[in-house]
Write an enzyme that holds these catalytic residues in place. Structure first.
Site, PDB file in Angstrom:
ATOM      1  N   SER A  19      12.147  -8.162 -10.980  1.00  0.00           N
ATOM      2  CA  SER A  19      10.817  -7.524 -11.105  1.00  0.00           C
ATOM      3  C   SER A  19      10.809  -6.038 -10.786  1.00  0.00           C
ATOM      4  O   SER A  19      11.831  -5.445 -10.421  1.00  0.00           O
ATOM      5  CB  SER A  19       9.784  -8.235 -10.230  1.00  0.00           C
ATOM      6  OG  SER A  19       9.810  -7.766  -8.891  1.00  0.00           O
ATOM      7  N   ASP A  21       6.098  -4.061 -17.979  1.00  0.00           N
ATOM      8  CA  ASP A  21       7.262  -4.228 -17.097  1.00  0.00           C
ATOM      9  C   ASP A  21       7.633  -2.938 -16.372  1.00  0.00           C
ATOM     10  O   ASP A  21       8.544  -2.950 -15.535  1.00  0.00           O
ATOM     11  CB  ASP A  21       8.487  -4.703 -17.894  1.00  0.00           C
ATOM     12  CG  ASP A  21       8.425  -6.192 -18.225  1.00  0.00           C
ATOM     13  OD1 ASP A  21       7.794  -6.935 -17.451  1.00  0.00           O
ATOM     14  OD2 ASP A  21       9.003  -6.596 -19.245  1.00  0.00           O
ATOM     15  N   HIS A  76      19.461  -8.632 -18.636  1.00  0.00           N
ATOM     16  CA  HIS A  76      18.374  -7.648 -18.716  1.00  0.00           C
ATOM     17  C   HIS A  76      18.907  -6.225 -18.576  1.00  0.00           C
ATOM     18  O   HIS A  76      18.139  -5.294 -18.354  1.00  0.00           O
ATOM     19  CB  HIS A  76      17.318  -7.913 -17.637  1.00  0.00           C
ATOM     20  CG  HIS A  76      16.559  -9.187 -17.870  1.00  0.00           C
ATOM     21  ND1 HIS A  76      15.609  -9.668 -16.996  1.00  0.00           N
ATOM     22  CD2 HIS A  76      16.612 -10.073 -18.893  1.00  0.00           C
ATOM     23  CE1 HIS A  76      15.118 -10.808 -17.471  1.00  0.00           C
ATOM     24  NE2 HIS A  76      15.713 -11.068 -18.612  1.00  0.00           N
ATOM     25  N   ILE A 107       2.681 -11.956 -13.483  1.00  0.00           N
ATOM     26  CA  ILE A 107       3.842 -12.192 -12.608  1.00  0.00           C
ATOM     27  C   ILE A 107       5.038 -11.563 -13.307  1.00  0.00           C
ATOM     28  O   ILE A 107       5.507 -12.064 -14.330  1.00  0.00           O
ATOM     29  CB  ILE A 107       4.141 -13.679 -12.346  1.00  0.00           C
ATOM     30  CG1 ILE A 107       2.997 -14.334 -11.580  1.00  0.00           C
ATOM     31  CG2 ILE A 107       5.448 -13.814 -11.527  1.00  0.00           C
ATOM     32  CD1 ILE A 107       3.295 -15.741 -11.095  1.00  0.00           C
ATOM     33  N   ASP A 108       5.473 -10.446 -12.763  1.00  0.00           N
ATOM     34  CA  ASP A 108       6.674  -9.808 -13.290  1.00  0.00           C
ATOM     35  C   ASP A 108       7.845 -10.406 -12.509  1.00  0.00           C
ATOM     36  O   ASP A 108       7.792 -10.494 -11.282  1.00  0.00           O
ATOM     37  CB  ASP A 108       6.570  -8.296 -13.058  1.00  0.00           C
ATOM     38  CG  ASP A 108       7.780  -7.553 -13.574  1.00  0.00           C
ATOM     39  OD1 ASP A 108       8.378  -8.014 -14.566  1.00  0.00           O
ATOM     40  OD2 ASP A 108       8.118  -6.505 -12.991  1.00  0.00           O
ATOM     41  N   ASP A 125       1.104  -7.102 -15.865  1.00  0.00           N
ATOM     42  CA  ASP A 125       2.040  -8.229 -15.840  1.00  0.00           C
ATOM     43  C   ASP A 125       1.602  -9.125 -14.688  1.00  0.00           C
ATOM     44  O   ASP A 125       1.733  -8.760 -13.514  1.00  0.00           O
ATOM     45  CB  ASP A 125       3.486  -7.740 -15.641  1.00  0.00           C
ATOM     46  CG  ASP A 125       4.481  -8.844 -16.001  1.00  0.00           C
ATOM     47  OD1 ASP A 125       4.067 -10.027 -15.992  1.00  0.00           O
ATOM     48  OD2 ASP A 125       5.653  -8.539 -16.287  1.00  0.00           O
ATOM     49  N   ASP A 167       1.320 -17.643 -13.582  1.00  0.00           N
ATOM     50  CA  ASP A 167       1.210 -16.497 -14.509  1.00  0.00           C
ATOM     51  C   ASP A 167      -0.169 -16.529 -15.181  1.00  0.00           C
ATOM     52  O   ASP A 167      -0.860 -15.511 -15.253  1.00  0.00           O
ATOM     53  CB  ASP A 167       2.283 -16.571 -15.608  1.00  0.00           C
ATOM     54  CG  ASP A 167       3.714 -16.436 -15.099  1.00  0.00           C
ATOM     55  OD1 ASP A 167       4.372 -15.441 -15.411  1.00  0.00           O
ATOM     56  OD2 ASP A 167       4.168 -17.353 -14.378  1.00  0.00           O
ATOM     57  N   THR A 205       9.128 -13.672 -13.347  1.00  0.00           N
ATOM     58  CA  THR A 205       8.797 -15.108 -13.186  1.00  0.00           C
ATOM     59  C   THR A 205      10.031 -15.898 -12.746  1.00  0.00           C
ATOM     60  O   THR A 205       9.914 -16.858 -11.980  1.00  0.00           O
ATOM     61  CB  THR A 205       8.218 -15.661 -14.508  1.00  0.00           C
ATOM     62  OG1 THR A 205       7.111 -14.851 -14.882  1.00  0.00           O
ATOM     63  CG2 THR A 205       7.739 -17.104 -14.356  1.00  0.00           C
TER      64      THR A 205
HETATM   65  P1  AMP Z   1      13.759  -8.043 -14.192  1.00  0.00           P
HETATM   66  O1  AMP Z   1      13.198  -8.976 -13.195  1.00  0.00           O
HETATM   67  O2  AMP Z   1      13.770  -6.608 -13.759  1.00  0.00           O
HETATM   68  O3  AMP Z   1      15.051  -8.480 -14.747  1.00  0.00           O
HETATM   69  O4  AMP Z   1      12.726  -7.974 -15.389  1.00  0.00           O
HETATM   70  C1  AMP Z   1      12.037  -9.060 -15.873  1.00  0.00           C
HETATM   71  C2  AMP Z   1      11.563  -8.698 -17.253  1.00  0.00           C
HETATM   72  O5  AMP Z   1      12.671  -8.500 -18.118  1.00  0.00           O
HETATM   73  C3  AMP Z   1      10.746  -9.752 -17.926  1.00  0.00           C
HETATM   74  O6  AMP Z   1       9.394  -9.532 -17.654  1.00  0.00           O
HETATM   75  C4  AMP Z   1      11.051  -9.552 -19.415  1.00  0.00           C
HETATM   76  O7  AMP Z   1       9.955  -8.959 -20.078  1.00  0.00           O
HETATM   77  C5  AMP Z   1      12.192  -8.564 -19.427  1.00  0.00           C
HETATM   78  N1  AMP Z   1      13.303  -8.893 -20.335  1.00  0.00           N
HETATM   79  C6  AMP Z   1      13.520 -10.026 -21.041  1.00  0.00           C
HETATM   80  N2  AMP Z   1      14.646  -9.919 -21.805  1.00  0.00           N
HETATM   81  C7  AMP Z   1      15.148  -8.688 -21.585  1.00  0.00           C
HETATM   82  C8  AMP Z   1      16.285  -7.958 -22.077  1.00  0.00           C
HETATM   83  N3  AMP Z   1      17.140  -8.487 -22.957  1.00  0.00           N
HETATM   84  N4  AMP Z   1      16.479  -6.700 -21.634  1.00  0.00           N
HETATM   85  C9  AMP Z   1      15.645  -6.144 -20.739  1.00  0.00           C
HETATM   86  N5  AMP Z   1      14.551  -6.782 -20.231  1.00  0.00           N
HETATM   87  C10 AMP Z   1      14.298  -8.035 -20.648  1.00  0.00           C
HETATM   88 MG    MG Z   2       7.622  -8.899 -16.625  1.00  0.00          MG
END
Ligand code: AMP
Ligand code: MG
Length: 319
Positions: A220, A252, A196, A117-118, A115, A45, A120
């Protein structure tokens, strides 16, 4: 044509970062540090952010960069810092820290959001992750570049406002235009991390508009690429019940959103409002994210409104 130069620079930066991330993934025993929000961050990252910020600042010295990482944690961790230095051997330690902190810029009339690394967590699991770069000008995302090294053979999704979305193979360089409506796919895409979003509600809404296939779970912004390339028709990210006031980070979603829109799809928040990427580093005016191939968008929003009206405490009291 406007923004082609910006897109070319963002593509070149994303490719350099992709090489660094793949190198780390394939040849280094990875450990991660934990940030204040308890999310993980790795040397990849930091390395990815350093080289992308260096590249963007060299070509666009006037532009601010709003990026996910800062050097604070790295300054407290000599072992990780020396591992990052090995990834960028032509730089001095101070240069690396300065490049990372170029990402502490503010939103404004024109800026980049990044980002490095989106996803991670997906990167650590050897699953999907993305390197996401977007240019925002006059309140609108103008360019979005997503490198998705684990998506099919590895590909870049590239969108320029008004000029469409392309998929470029990281393997062969082959490039083709994408249309989210090419092969309608009634499949829901959602995060691997159940915290998330609200998977239960998301799936209920998908079923209500006729989706029957099990959801495609991916880390991501690769999920936006999945819609643009017709692997899914809908990406829902409704607030997790334990954090109803969570606001999404602009890095994101900015690159992913233009990639879906320029492929003919639609992106709004869960109330149907456009995403405002220029108000702050978070989408403070928006709740939840809905991205779709377009034709189903209104039905999804109507179903969300209906489900929410059945579950809000105010409504329950009134009944
Ligand atoms: P994903 O891989 O789509 O689940 O997204 C990853 C991203 O979710 C990370 O970069 C975080 O910034 C973000 N994230 C962290 N906590 C939360 C949450 N409670 N709700 C939604 N997104 C989140
Ligand atoms: Mg991210």
């Amino acid at each position: 044509m406007q923004y082609i130069y910006e897109a070319d620079i963002a593509i070149a930066a994303a490719k350099q970062a992709t090489i660094l991330c793949k190198h780390v993934q394939h040849s280094i025993q990875l450990t991660s540090l934990e940030k204040l929000d308890q999310s993980p961050v790795t040397i990849a990252d930091f390395g990815s952010q350093a080289i992308i910020c260096r590249f963007l600042a060299e070509h666009f010295p006037q532009d601010a960069i709003v990026a996910e990482e800062s050097s604070a944690l790295l300054r407290q961790s000599p072992t990780q810092f020396s591992a990052v230095q090995k990834l960028i051997p032509d730089a001095t330690p101070d240069q690396i820290l300065d490049w990372i902190d170029l990402g502490q810029g503010k939103v404004g009339e024109r800026f980049w959001t990044l980002d490095p690394i989106d996803g991670t967590k997906g990167f650590l699991r050897n699953q999907q992750y993305a390197i996401a770069i977007a240019l925002i000008e006059s309140g609108e995302v103008k360019v979005g570049v997503l490198s998705c090294p684990a998506f099919e053979e590895g590909c870049l999704f590239v969108a320029i406002r008004g000029q469409g979305t392309r998929r470029i193979s990281l393997e062969t360089g082959a490039s083709r235009a994408l249309s989210a409506l090419d092969a309608p796919n009634f499949r829901l895409a959602e995060s691997v991390e159940t915290s998330h979003g609200d998977p239960e509600l998301q799936r209920r809404i998908a079923r209500s508009i006729g989706f029957t296939t099990p959801s495609l779970q991916m880390d991501s912004q690769a999920k936006y690429g999945a819609i643009a390339s017709s692997h899914a028709g809908l990406y829902m990210r409704l607030p997790w019940k334990e954090k109803p006031n969570y606001r999404e980070n602009i890095w994101d979603h900015a690159a992913g959103a233009i990639i879906v829109e320029e492929a003919g799809g639609q992106v709004t928040d869960m109330d149907g409002n456009p995403l405002n990427f220029s108000a702050s580093a978070q989408l403070i005016e928006n709740r939840g994210i809905i991205a779709s191939s377009g034709e189903i968008h209104a039905a999804v929003l109507a179903s969300i409104a209906q489900q929410m009206s059945q579950t809000t405490p105010d409504n329950q009291q009134g009944e």
